[in-house]
Design a protein around this motif. Structure first.
Motif, PDB file in Angstrom:
ATOM      1  N   GLU A 143     -22.529  17.590  40.802  1.00  0.00           N
ATOM      2  CA  GLU A 143     -23.323  18.565  41.549  1.00  0.00           C
ATOM      3  C   GLU A 143     -24.717  18.599  40.931  1.00  0.00           C
ATOM      4  O   GLU A 143     -24.873  18.888  39.753  1.00  0.00           O
ATOM      5  N   ALA A 144     -25.730  18.310  41.725  1.00  0.00           N
ATOM      6  CA  ALA A 144     -27.090  18.205  41.209  1.00  0.00           C
ATOM      7  C   ALA A 144     -27.713  19.586  40.973  1.00  0.00           C
ATOM      8  O   ALA A 144     -27.421  20.534  41.709  1.00  0.00           O
ATOM      9  N   PRO A 145     -28.597  19.707  39.965  1.00  0.00           N
ATOM     10  CA  PRO A 145     -29.311  20.957  39.708  1.00  0.00           C
ATOM     11  C   PRO A 145     -30.580  21.022  40.558  1.00  0.00           C
ATOM     12  O   PRO A 145     -31.692  20.782  40.077  1.00  0.00           O
ATOM     13  N   MET A 146     -30.432  21.324  41.830  1.00  0.00           N
ATOM     14  CA  MET A 146     -31.540  21.233  42.781  1.00  0.00           C
ATOM     15  C   MET A 146     -32.638  22.252  42.480  1.00  0.00           C
ATOM     16  O   MET A 146     -32.398  23.312  41.914  1.00  0.00           O
ATOM     17  N   MET A 147     -33.856  21.913  42.917  1.00  0.00           N
ATOM     18  CA  MET A 147     -35.030  22.659  42.476  1.00  0.00           C
ATOM     19  C   MET A 147     -35.469  23.731  43.456  1.00  0.00           C
ATOM     20  O   MET A 147     -36.442  24.431  43.202  1.00  0.00           O
ATOM     21  N   PRO A 176     -26.143  21.701  34.524  1.00  0.00           N
ATOM     22  CA  PRO A 176     -26.418  23.088  34.166  1.00  0.00           C
ATOM     23  C   PRO A 176     -27.130  23.807  35.315  1.00  0.00           C
ATOM     24  O   PRO A 176     -28.116  23.314  35.863  1.00  0.00           O
ATOM     25  N   LYS A 177     -26.612  24.975  35.681  1.00  0.00           N
ATOM     26  CA  LYS A 177     -27.196  25.723  36.785  1.00  0.00           C
ATOM     27  C   LYS A 177     -28.567  26.233  36.365  1.00  0.00           C
ATOM     28  O   LYS A 177     -28.694  26.958  35.386  1.00  0.00           O
ATOM     29  N   LEU A 198     -38.828  23.025  32.088  1.00  0.00           N
ATOM     30  CA  LEU A 198     -38.145  24.175  31.493  1.00  0.00           C
ATOM     31  C   LEU A 198     -36.646  23.963  31.389  1.00  0.00           C
ATOM     32  O   LEU A 198     -35.996  24.513  30.496  1.00  0.00           O
ATOM     33  N   GLU A 199     -36.085  23.157  32.308  1.00  0.00           N
ATOM     34  CA  GLU A 199     -34.644  22.937  32.388  1.00  0.00           C
ATOM     35  C   GLU A 199     -34.418  21.700  33.257  1.00  0.00           C
ATOM     36  O   GLU A 199     -35.321  21.292  33.999  1.00  0.00           O
ATOM     37  N   PRO A 200     -33.249  21.064  33.164  1.00  0.00           N
ATOM     38  CA  PRO A 200     -33.009  19.873  33.986  1.00  0.00           C
ATOM     39  C   PRO A 200     -33.006  20.215  35.475  1.00  0.00           C
ATOM     40  O   PRO A 200     -32.308  21.134  35.906  1.00  0.00           O
ATOM     41  N   ASN A 223     -37.312  16.156  37.442  1.00  0.00           N
ATOM     42  CA  ASN A 223     -38.177  16.139  36.256  1.00  0.00           C
ATOM     43  C   ASN A 223     -37.565  15.304  35.131  1.00  0.00           C
ATOM     44  O   ASN A 223     -36.466  14.754  35.256  1.00  0.00           O
ATOM     45  N   ARG A 224     -38.294  15.219  34.018  1.00  0.00           N
ATOM     46  CA  ARG A 224     -37.847  14.379  32.905  1.00  0.00           C
ATOM     47  C   ARG A 224     -36.616  14.935  32.206  1.00  0.00           C
ATOM     48  O   ARG A 224     -35.787  14.176  31.698  1.00  0.00           O
ATOM     49  N   LEU A 225     -36.480  16.253  32.182  1.00  0.00           N
ATOM     50  CA  LEU A 225     -35.271  16.827  31.600  1.00  0.00           C
ATOM     51  C   LEU A 225     -34.050  16.478  32.455  1.00  0.00           C
ATOM     52  O   LEU A 225     -32.956  16.273  31.929  1.00  0.00           O
ATOM     53  N   GLY A 226     -34.247  16.411  33.766  1.00  0.00           N
ATOM     54  CA  GLY A 226     -33.155  15.970  34.634  1.00  0.00           C
ATOM     55  C   GLY A 226     -32.767  14.537  34.347  1.00  0.00           C
ATOM     56  O   GLY A 226     -31.577  14.196  34.293  1.00  0.00           O
ATOM     57  N   LEU A 227     -33.768  13.681  34.149  1.00  0.00           N
ATOM     58  CA  LEU A 227     -33.522  12.286  33.772  1.00  0.00           C
ATOM     59  C   LEU A 227     -32.764  12.212  32.456  1.00  0.00           C
ATOM     60  O   LEU A 227     -31.764  11.474  32.337  1.00  0.00           O
TER      61      LEU A 227
END
Length: 371
Positions: A143-147, A176-177, A198-200, A223-227
């Protein structure tokens, strides 16, 4: 051969125990974008709407063309938009089924209902684009942490399917939610990164699977944290590559579309030769220059004309393409790819072509290295 070996060899093979459980194959198994398709989720347009204005929706979708968030045309789409979208989705699902694909659908949701988290309240959007929500890699589904706040609980429409996939032996995890405070969105387009670190954060449609190589587009939807989070989860079995300088809008699948091993379609407008991901150095390339504007039925299109690049492969020799994208169809056919042309009348209105409105859950194939 010894006497003992002779005796062993002479014995008949043992019959399987009648109580032995058969080995189950996880229902989730996908390694790339082209292996023969066996199961796919196709979205629905029921209740689709433009969510209420907030800093994220404005920064991601409207800042380039509107002076303020107050100009966002929030509210439900007209009945004709929903009806045409559902008709086209049904025809797409029927086509997949005719090719032996098991088709699953999300559960309808009341997108007008309000919800929130500490610091914000919003309403929903739709269940039209499962590609944004779920990311299957191997036998794992993420489940992706959508923006966007409006899509915070969108994964719930797929929970009945996810439970079944886990029971079959698949792995199901959720990123992470995110908290999504106002500080998440930092600048107007052209003034720097749209989303902060700030967060993935990422939509699943920021990702393409090329066997052991995974492409992750850095954009206003990743973002880079998501990567970094995705790299940590997938581990050394995969090579996760950042794609930058290609398209900073949102998703990767309107700029780069995988056709089969050794063949990739690229948007000539968005992907300059020096920005082609290195893993495609030896691949043949279809440079797509002519996109047909398929129109839209709303005050503002949620997607550009490059939505036409958003096609899916049923197998390495057969693509489903918007029937109006005739130049693209001719290019694919010139490379030996058969095409099933289908209508997708509201692709720009709702921001979803055939790749967006579906997510492949199982393809027949194995994990391989294509570079």
């Amino acid at each position: 051969m010894s006497i003992v070996s002779d005796l062993v060899a002479a014995q008949p093979a043992a019959a399987p125990s009648p109580t032995a459980s058969p080995v189950r194959r996880p229902l989730v198994q996908v390694h790339n974008e082209w292996d023969p398709l066996e199961e796919m989720i196709v979205g629905i347009a029921d209740g689709a709407r433009v969510p209420r204005a907030d800093p994220g929706l404005y920064a991601v979708d409207y800042a380039e063309n509107h002076a303020s968030a107050d100009e966002i045309p929030s509210g439900p789409y007209e009945h004709r938009v929903i009806a045409e979208a559902n008709e086209d989705l049904a025809r797409f699902a029927e086509t997949l089924a005719a090719h032996g694909v098991t088709v699953r659908r999300p559960e309808p949701t009341d997108h007008a209902a309000t919800f929130g988290a500490p610091g914000w309240t919003t309403d929903g959007e739709y269940n039209y684009c499962p590609r944004d929500v779920l990311l299957p890699i191997g036998d794992m589904i993420i489940e992706a942490p959508m923006m966007l706040r409006s899509r915070y609980f969108e994964p719930f429409a797929y929970r009945h399917l996810l439970a079944e996939y886990v029971e079959s032996g698949a792995r199901w995890i959720s990123a992470p939610k995110p908290r999504l405070p106002d500080e998440t969105w930092t600048a107007r387009p052209g003034e720097g990164p749209i989303i902060a670190e700030l967060e993935p954060l990422f939509d699943a449609a920021n990702v393409l699977r090329v066997g052991r190589d995974i492409l992750f587009q850095i954009s206003r939807s990743g973002n880079r944290l998501g990567l970094a989070w995705l790299r940590s989860v997938l581990g050394p079995q995969y090579r996760v590559h950042a794609v930058e300088g290609v398209y900073d809008g949102t998703h990767i699948d309107t700029s780069i579309t995988l056709v089969r091993p050794g063949l990739v379609a690229l948007s000539a407008e968005r992907v300059s030769p020096d920005k082609v991901p290195a893993i495609f150095a030896r691949w043949d390339k279809i440079w797509v220059e002519d996109m047909v504007d398929t129109g839209y039925a709303w005050s503002y299109p949620r997607a550009s004309i490059w939505q036409g690049m958003n096609f899916i492969m049923i197998n390495p020799a057969l693509a489903v393409v918007n029937e109006l994208q005739r130049p693209l169809i001719r290019q694919l056919e010139s490379h030996g790819v058969g095409v099933v042309p289908l209508p997708m009348r509201q692709a720009r209105t709702l921001s979803g072509g055939f790749h967006c409105v579906s997510v492949d859950i199982r393809r027949r194939g194995t994990l391989e290295d294509y570079t």
